[in-house]
Design a protein around this motif. Structure first.
Motif, PDB file in Angstrom:
ATOM      1  N   LYS A  86       0.825  -1.211   0.000  1.00  0.00           N
ATOM      2  CA  LYS A  86       0.000   0.000   0.000  1.00  0.00           C
ATOM      3  C   LYS A  86       0.859   1.262   0.000  1.00  0.00           C
ATOM      4  N   ASP A  87       1.868   1.326   0.870  1.00  0.00           N
ATOM      5  CA  ASP A  87       2.708   2.525   0.976  1.00  0.00           C
ATOM      6  C   ASP A  87       3.475   2.791  -0.321  1.00  0.00           C
ATOM      7  N   THR A  88       4.010   1.739  -0.934  1.00  0.00           N
ATOM      8  CA  THR A  88       4.751   1.881  -2.191  1.00  0.00           C
ATOM      9  C   THR A  88       3.832   2.390  -3.291  1.00  0.00           C
ATOM     10  N   LEU A  89       2.627   1.821  -3.379  1.00  0.00           N
ATOM     11  CA  LEU A  89       1.662   2.238  -4.398  1.00  0.00           C
ATOM     12  C   LEU A  89       1.259   3.702  -4.217  1.00  0.00           C
ATOM     13  N   GLU A  90       0.968   4.086  -2.964  1.00  0.00           N
ATOM     14  CA  GLU A  90       0.547   5.461  -2.692  1.00  0.00           C
ATOM     15  C   GLU A  90       1.674   6.456  -2.977  1.00  0.00           C
ATOM     16  N   GLU A  91       2.894   6.081  -2.623  1.00  0.00           N
ATOM     17  CA  GLU A  91       4.057   6.942  -2.869  1.00  0.00           C
ATOM     18  C   GLU A  91       4.242   7.156  -4.377  1.00  0.00           C
ATOM     19  N   TYR A  92       4.130   6.076  -5.134  1.00  0.00           N
ATOM     20  CA  TYR A  92       4.261   6.148  -6.591  1.00  0.00           C
ATOM     21  C   TYR A  92       3.162   7.035  -7.183  1.00  0.00           C
ATOM     22  N   PHE A  93       1.923   6.824  -6.754  1.00  0.00           N
ATOM     23  CA  PHE A  93       0.793   7.574  -7.299  1.00  0.00           C
ATOM     24  C   PHE A  93       0.897   9.051  -6.940  1.00  0.00           C
ATOM     25  N   PHE A  94       1.461   9.333  -5.767  1.00  0.00           N
ATOM     26  CA  PHE A  94       1.659  10.723  -5.347  1.00  0.00           C
ATOM     27  C   PHE A  94       2.634  11.430  -6.289  1.00  0.00           C
ATOM     28  N   GLU A  95       3.637  10.700  -6.808  1.00  0.00           N
ATOM     29  CA  GLU A  95       4.583  11.269  -7.776  1.00  0.00           C
ATOM     30  C   GLU A  95       3.894  11.551  -9.105  1.00  0.00           C
ATOM     31  N   VAL A  96       2.949  10.682  -9.478  1.00  0.00           N
ATOM     32  CA  VAL A  96       2.245  10.819 -10.751  1.00  0.00           C
ATOM     33  C   VAL A  96       1.172  11.896 -10.674  1.00  0.00           C
ATOM     34  N   LEU A  97       0.386  11.879  -9.600  1.00  0.00           N
ATOM     35  CA  LEU A  97      -0.752  12.785  -9.430  1.00  0.00           C
ATOM     36  C   LEU A  97      -0.700  13.348  -8.011  1.00  0.00           C
ATOM     37  N   PRO A  98       0.129  14.387  -7.777  1.00  0.00           N
ATOM     38  CA  PRO A  98       0.397  14.880  -6.426  1.00  0.00           C
ATOM     39  C   PRO A  98      -0.829  15.310  -5.622  1.00  0.00           C
ATOM     40  N   ASP A  99      -1.883  15.759  -6.299  1.00  0.00           N
ATOM     41  CA  ASP A  99      -3.049  16.243  -5.554  1.00  0.00           C
ATOM     42  C   ASP A  99      -4.211  15.253  -5.537  1.00  0.00           C
ATOM     43  N   TYR A 100      -3.926  13.941  -5.746  1.00  0.00           N
ATOM     44  CA  TYR A 100      -5.036  12.978  -5.708  1.00  0.00           C
ATOM     45  C   TYR A 100      -5.629  12.927  -4.301  1.00  0.00           C
ATOM     46  N   ASP A 101      -6.912  12.662  -4.225  1.00  0.00           N
ATOM     47  CA  ASP A 101      -7.646  12.658  -2.958  1.00  0.00           C
ATOM     48  C   ASP A 101      -7.407  11.337  -2.225  1.00  0.00           C
ATOM     49  N   GLU A 102      -6.570  11.377  -1.203  1.00  0.00           N
ATOM     50  CA  GLU A 102      -6.190  10.162  -0.481  1.00  0.00           C
ATOM     51  C   GLU A 102      -7.360   9.523   0.263  1.00  0.00           C
ATOM     52  N   ASP A 103      -8.409  10.309   0.540  1.00  0.00           N
ATOM     53  CA  ASP A 103      -9.576   9.759   1.232  1.00  0.00           C
ATOM     54  C   ASP A 103     -10.505   8.998   0.296  1.00  0.00           C
ATOM     55  N   ARG A 104     -10.501   9.354  -0.987  1.00  0.00           N
ATOM     56  CA  ARG A 104     -11.432   8.715  -1.917  1.00  0.00           C
ATOM     57  C   ARG A 104     -10.758   7.803  -2.941  1.00  0.00           C
ATOM     58  N   VAL A 105      -9.434   7.871  -3.054  1.00  0.00           N
ATOM     59  CA  VAL A 105      -8.699   6.979  -3.950  1.00  0.00           C
ATOM     60  C   VAL A 105      -7.969   5.965  -3.078  1.00  0.00           C
ATOM     61  N   TYR A 106      -8.428   4.731  -3.134  1.00  0.00           N
ATOM     62  CA  TYR A 106      -7.882   3.677  -2.270  1.00  0.00           C
ATOM     63  C   TYR A 106      -6.683   2.993  -2.927  1.00  0.00           C
ATOM     64  N   ALA A 107      -5.942   2.259  -2.115  1.00  0.00           N
ATOM     65  CA  ALA A 107      -4.788   1.510  -2.631  1.00  0.00           C
ATOM     66  C   ALA A 107      -5.241   0.531  -3.720  1.00  0.00           C
ATOM     67  N   SER A 108      -6.438  -0.041  -3.566  1.00  0.00           N
ATOM     68  CA  SER A 108      -6.951  -0.980  -4.576  1.00  0.00           C
ATOM     69  C   SER A 108      -7.186  -0.270  -5.917  1.00  0.00           C
ATOM     70  N   ASP A 109      -7.567   1.007  -5.874  1.00  0.00           N
ATOM     71  CA  ASP A 109      -7.752   1.783  -7.106  1.00  0.00           C
ATOM     72  C   ASP A 109      -6.409   2.026  -7.781  1.00  0.00           C
ATOM     73  N   ILE A 110      -5.410   2.375  -6.977  1.00  0.00           N
ATOM     74  CA  ILE A 110      -4.065   2.629  -7.511  1.00  0.00           C
ATOM     75  C   ILE A 110      -3.520   1.345  -8.130  1.00  0.00           C
ATOM     76  N   LYS A 111      -3.763   0.238  -7.443  1.00  0.00           N
ATOM     77  CA  LYS A 111      -3.333  -1.070  -7.923  1.00  0.00           C
ATOM     78  C   LYS A 111      -3.905  -1.332  -9.320  1.00  0.00           C
ATOM     79  N   LYS A 112      -5.202  -1.041  -9.502  1.00  0.00           N
ATOM     80  CA  LYS A 112      -5.852  -1.244 -10.803  1.00  0.00           C
ATOM     81  C   LYS A 112      -5.243  -0.351 -11.867  1.00  0.00           C
ATOM     82  N   VAL A 113      -5.021   0.910 -11.549  1.00  0.00           N
ATOM     83  CA  VAL A 113      -4.464   1.847 -12.531  1.00  0.00           C
ATOM     84  C   VAL A 113      -3.079   1.378 -12.979  1.00  0.00           C
ATOM     85  N   VAL A 114      -2.242   0.958 -12.035  1.00  0.00           N
ATOM     86  CA  VAL A 114      -0.895   0.476 -12.370  1.00  0.00           C
ATOM     87  C   VAL A 114      -0.992  -0.785 -13.243  1.00  0.00           C
TER      88      VAL A 114
END
Length: 143
Positions: A86-114
């Motif tokens: 989860k932490d690795t995925l969130e860190e990566y997504f933060f680099e891609v989309l710095p202002d993504y909403d951490e409350d509404r975008v879950y690790a499972s969503d990031i997993k799907k996008v990757v």
């Protein structure tokens, strides 16, 4: 092939591309193993061009997010796996989309996008990301 022809089907892994439409649904082909199957109209289907990611200010179309990942990775597969923590995925997504909403975008969503990005990259379907926005600008001129 545009993102309008690429689908995610609830309960089935990976992505599918529409081969043809039928009276009761569509025939789709898996991007993973190229197997074809028929999906009915009752299936929970998401078309990639209609998916957006929540940010703190707006919803960013998935096409834009995939384009940012493509730019970050220079068109190559992602430097992380969708199976990473989860932490690795969130860190990566933060680099891609710095202002993504951490409350509404879950690790499972990031997993799907990757995972989706890597599937599209493997099947050489990322080139279409550049072409699609022109359709939107054409419609705004007509208004």
């Amino acid at each position: 092939m545009s993102l309008d022809k690429i689908l995610s089907i609830s309960g089935k892994p990976g992505l599918y591309q529409i081969v043809t439409q039928t009276r009761t649904g569509a025939v789709v082909e898996s991007l993973i193993d190229k197997k074809r199957l028929t999906v009915g109209a009752h299936s929970n289907i998401s078309i990639l061009s209609e998916i957006a990611i929540y940010t703190l200010t707006e919803e960013v179309p998935l096409r834009e997010v995939l384009k940012k990942i493509k730019d970050k990775e220079n068109g190559k597969p992602t430097s992380i796996s969708h199976k990473d923590g989860k932490d690795t995925l969130e860190e990566y997504f933060f680099e891609v989309l710095p202002d993504y909403d951490e409350d509404r975008v879950y690790a499972s969503d990031i997993k799907k996008v990757v995972q989706w990005y890597n599937l599209l990259q493997t099947n050489d379907l990322l080139g279409d990301l550049e072409e699609e926005p022109t359709e939107e600008s054409d419609t705004s001129e007509e208004e």
